[in-house]
Enzyme design. Structure first.
Site, PDB file in Angstrom:
ATOM      1  N   CYS A  57       0.873  -1.182   0.000  1.00 17.10           N
ATOM      2  CA  CYS A  57       0.000   0.000   0.000  1.00 17.10           C
ATOM      3  C   CYS A  57       0.909   1.231   0.000  1.00 17.10           C
ATOM      4  O   CYS A  57       2.109   1.124  -0.233  1.00 17.10           O
ATOM      5  CB  CYS A  57      -0.975  -0.008   1.165  1.00 17.10           C
ATOM      6  SG  CYS A  57      -0.232   0.107   2.796  1.00 17.10           S
ATOM      7  N   CYS A  79      -6.717   2.128  -3.259  1.00 18.25           N
ATOM      8  CA  CYS A  79      -6.383   3.556  -3.354  1.00 18.25           C
ATOM      9  C   CYS A  79      -5.419   3.839  -4.498  1.00 18.25           C
ATOM     10  O   CYS A  79      -4.578   4.739  -4.419  1.00 18.25           O
ATOM     11  CB  CYS A  79      -5.801   4.078  -2.042  1.00 18.25           C
ATOM     12  SG  CYS A  79      -6.946   3.964  -0.657  1.00 18.25           S
ATOM     13  N   CYS A  91       2.782  -0.144  -8.762  1.00 17.68           N
ATOM     14  CA  CYS A  91       4.195  -0.472  -8.579  1.00 17.68           C
ATOM     15  C   CYS A  91       4.775  -0.883  -9.932  1.00 17.68           C
ATOM     16  O   CYS A  91       5.095  -2.053 -10.151  1.00 17.68           O
ATOM     17  CB  CYS A  91       4.366  -1.596  -7.567  1.00 17.68           C
ATOM     18  SG  CYS A  91       3.547  -1.286  -6.000  1.00 17.68           S
TER      19      CYS A  91
END
Length: 232
Positions: free
Chosen positions: A10, A83, A87
């Site tokens: 996250c 959210c 990556c």
């Protein structure tokens, strides 16, 4: 393929991804190597997450600390928590976003809902790994493990979910104890049954999540083949 490395990611690696790592260590350590990281990690884990993991799940939170993506080992399965976390520089065999809302600042009820949701998803991910979703050789091996009339009968006997003593299975199947042990070892290796020793007897229980995941994968494979070769 050994245990796949599963990374939970996250933004801050302070709450959801830390909870997921803790849940994976508790409920799926036998099939995955869990780790977590943040795209922009903070200095400390969310204190409410730590407190509730310790009080509700008796998890040793001393091992949890925010980490950056550069601290991760080579990743097989990448789980982003929601959210819009991306990556792009982190390679992985498989990526999935769980779309979970951050409970930070919303009280214990919100945290506990998030924890329960993560626990369910981790258990589901464990079943998918056991079934062979990320390893086709494992899926083939699991299907082979079910390719025996006695093993199918064992699954039927365990279907109601109740734990059964090996002595009961022996009387139903009318086979020798070494033969039963051989069949149960194959089903345990496939993740289809769980085993527990109590006194002189082994006790067995069906893992419905793993079996359901195998069935789902088989259905997907058949559906994909039908789509690929509509005339067959």
């Amino acid at each position: 393929m050994g245990k796949p490395v599963v990374a939970f990611v996250c933004t801050h690696n302070a709450c959801r991804s830390q909870i997921a790592e803790a849940m994976a260590r508790r409920f799926a350590d036998d099939v995955m190597r869990a780790c977590s990281a943040g795209t922009h990690p903070v200095e400390t884990v969310n204190p409410d997450a730590e407190r509730l993991l310790a009080s509700e799940y008796e998890f040793d939170v001393a091992s949890l600390e925010p980490k950056s993506l550069t601290c991760l080992p080579d990743v097989d399965i990448l789980i982003t928590m929601g959210c819009g976390v991306e990556c792009p520089s982190l390679p992985a065999m498989y990526r999935e976003d769980w779309g979970l809302e951050d409970p930070t600042g919303k009280g214990d009820d919100a945290f506990l809902r998030t924890m329960r949701a993560i626990q369910q998803r981790v258990i589901g991910l464990r079943a998918r790994i056991v079934a062979g979703e990320f390893d086709r050789e494992r899926l083939a091996s699991n299907l082979k493990a079910l390719g025996d009339p006695n093993r199918l009968r064992i699954v039927e006997l365990l279907w109601d979910g109740e734990e059964q003593c090996a002595c009961n299975l022996l009387s139903e199947l009318e086979i020798s104890q070494p033969t039963l042990s051989h069949h149960m070892a194959a089903l345990r290796d496939a993740g289809i049954v769980r085993a527990r020793k109590d006194g002189r007897w082994m006790h067995y229980q069906l893992d419905h999540d793993a079996l359901d995941a195998i069935a789902a994968l088989l259905g997907q494979s058949i559906a994909y083949r039908a789509w690929e070769d509509p005339e067959e």
